[in-house]
Design an enzyme around this catalytic site. Structure first.
Site, PDB file in Angstrom:
ATOM      1  N   GLY A   1       0.809  -1.218   0.000  1.00  0.00           N
ATOM      2  CA  GLY A   1       0.000   0.000   0.000  1.00  0.00           C
ATOM      3  C   GLY A   1       0.835   1.258   0.000  1.00  0.00           C
ATOM      4  O   GLY A   1       0.530   2.217   0.710  1.00  0.00           O
ATOM      5  N   ALA A   2       1.892   1.270  -0.825  1.00  0.00           N
ATOM      6  CA  ALA A   2       2.854   2.374  -0.766  1.00  0.00           C
ATOM      7  C   ALA A   2       2.604   3.465  -1.797  1.00  0.00           C
ATOM      8  O   ALA A   2       3.482   4.290  -2.035  1.00  0.00           O
ATOM      9  CB  ALA A   2       4.267   1.820  -0.931  1.00  0.00           C
ATOM     10  N   ASN A   3       1.427   3.498  -2.409  1.00  0.00           N
ATOM     11  CA  ASN A   3       1.165   4.512  -3.433  1.00  0.00           C
ATOM     12  C   ASN A   3       0.517   5.773  -2.868  1.00  0.00           C
ATOM     13  O   ASN A   3       0.338   6.753  -3.586  1.00  0.00           O
ATOM     14  CB  ASN A   3       0.270   3.934  -4.534  1.00  0.00           C
ATOM     15  N   THR A   4       0.190   5.762  -1.570  1.00  0.00           N
ATOM     16  CA  THR A   4      -0.473   6.923  -0.988  1.00  0.00           C
ATOM     17  C   THR A   4      -0.238   6.954   0.519  1.00  0.00           C
ATOM     18  O   THR A   4       0.230   5.981   1.115  1.00  0.00           O
ATOM     19  CB  THR A   4      -1.991   6.893  -1.283  1.00  0.00           C
ATOM     20  N   GLY A   5      -0.570   8.080   1.161  1.00  0.00           N
ATOM     21  CA  GLY A   5      -0.546   8.185   2.614  1.00  0.00           C
ATOM     22  C   GLY A   5       0.791   7.883   3.253  1.00  0.00           C
ATOM     23  O   GLY A   5       1.855   8.195   2.705  1.00  0.00           O
ATOM     24  N   ILE A   6       0.748   7.248   4.423  1.00  0.00           N
ATOM     25  CA  ILE A   6       1.987   6.992   5.155  1.00  0.00           C
ATOM     26  C   ILE A   6       2.850   5.947   4.451  1.00  0.00           C
ATOM     27  O   ILE A   6       4.068   5.945   4.607  1.00  0.00           O
ATOM     28  CB  ILE A   6       1.711   6.580   6.620  1.00  0.00           C
ATOM     29  N   GLY A   7       2.241   5.080   3.660  1.00  0.00           N
ATOM     30  CA  GLY A   7       3.025   4.114   2.907  1.00  0.00           C
ATOM     31  C   GLY A   7       3.925   4.788   1.892  1.00  0.00           C
ATOM     32  O   GLY A   7       5.099   4.427   1.726  1.00  0.00           O
TER      33      GLY A   7
ATOM     34  N   TYR B   1     -13.073  -3.551  12.216  1.00  0.00           N
ATOM     35  CA  TYR B   1     -11.794  -2.858  12.128  1.00  0.00           C
ATOM     36  C   TYR B   1     -10.951  -3.107  13.377  1.00  0.00           C
ATOM     37  O   TYR B   1      -9.755  -3.406  13.295  1.00  0.00           O
ATOM     38  CB  TYR B   1     -12.022  -1.358  11.929  1.00  0.00           C
TER      39      TYR B   1
END
Length: 329
Positions: free
Chosen positions: A56-62, A210
């Site tokens: 999940g490294a395409n946005t946010g903290i990733g 969650y």
């Protein structure tokens, strides 16, 4: 982390500071904002010659984590579901870091076959894996199911990463000293593992789902660390903070207008993605953690997780159940 729950917790834990800030006006709010930014990773460790895989490294903290790893000289693999956005993110990271060794690989954590395909790709094409960062997640979605029929939040946040990590353990051991970093959440504190209804088919509440998935993250990290003793592969789980990211995309549109109005000033006080990535980065590179494993962190410091996250019997039971669900038993 869940926005309404996170901001409520934020307000309760810092009620005095917030009261003083609002009385003091703009200057007070700015001071609280700076204080609430949390810890920053001060390590200058280089990662030249090392390989880092981030889900999940395409946005946010990733994405912020990937940029930091690239700036340290690592070969960085962005494992993402949306390949178009991942390629755009990779181009941006290459430009900002000056590191051209940034790759994109397909990973849909809602599909066990996709997880197996990525693991096979990495095993066949990568000579080493020094840091695995289980960052991707989904939050507060409707009652959806994964490709394999599992409840979506538990399937993506826990089961997909459980299979991926176990599938890459041989490469991590070969590359030791190496690290596994698991992004969990403060939401685990209200979590419970529903062994009698793991997919919450009897009664689905998105908050309950969650919290269960985030508790599973911490328990997984604890049991994984125990199983890896003596291998020089260390494990860390963490709470990144309440952050302004896309993670709340399934929740925010469902809130009534009055709640959105109330939340707006508080959202301005919570962490940016860069600030939210600091504990992940700390766990991935800080030299002081080289001989530490199985602990839980927040704001670049060890914290005590909820009592249910310290239950070794529950951790073992969850491991066995998870292994059976993903076909590793």
């Amino acid at each position: 982390m869940q926005y309404t729950e996170g901001i409520r917790d934020f307000a309760e834990r810092h009620a005095i500071a917030l009261s003083v800030a609002f009385v003091a006006g703009g200057a007070g709010l700015l001071a609280v904002r700076r204080w609430m930014a949390g810890g920053v990773c001060r390590s200058k460790a280089r990662l030249d010659g090392k390989t880092v895989l981030i889900t999940g490294a395409n946005t946010g903290i990733g994405k912020e984590t990937a940029l930091d790893m690239a700036q340290r000289g690592a070969r960085v693999i962005l494992a993402c579901r949306d390949m178009t956005r991942a390629r755009i993110a990779a181009d941006e990271i290459r430009q900002k870091s000056g590191n051209g060794n940034v790759l994109v690989k397909k990973l849909d954590l809602a599909s066990l076959q996709s997880v197996r395909d990525l693991a096979k790709d990495v095993q066949e094409n990568e000579t080493r894996l020094d840091i695995l960062i289980n960052n991707a997640g989904i939050m507060m979605c409707p009652k959806w199911k994964t490709e394999d029929g599992f409840e979506m939040q538990f399937g993506v946040n826990h089961l997909g990463h459980f299979l991926l990590t176990n599938s890459l353990l041989d490469l991590l051991k070969k590359s030791a000293p190496s690290r596994v970093v698991i992004v969990s959440s403060l939401a685990h504190e209200k979590g419970h593992i529903h062994f009698d209804d793991i997919n919450l088919d009897k009664s689905y509440k998105r908050e309950q789902s969650y919290r269960q998935s985030k508790l599973a993250n911490v328990l997984f990290g604890r049991e994984l660390a125990a199983r890896l003793q003596g291998t020089d592969v260390t494990v860390y789980s963490l709470h990144p903070g309440v952050i302004r990211t896309e993670l709340g995309r399934h929740l925010l549109p469902t809130l009534p207008l009055w709640k959105k109005i109330i939340l707006k000033p508080f959202i301005m006080l919570i962490k940016s993605p860069w600030e939210g990535a600091q504990t992940t980065i700390y766990c991935a590179v800080d030299e002081s953690l080289a001989n530490v494993s199985g602990l839980y962190y927040s704001d670049c410091a060890p914290k005590t997780p909820a009592p249910q996250a310290l239950n070794d019997a529950t951790a073992k039971k969850l491991w066995d159940l998870s292994a059976s669900m993903v076909g590793l038993a």
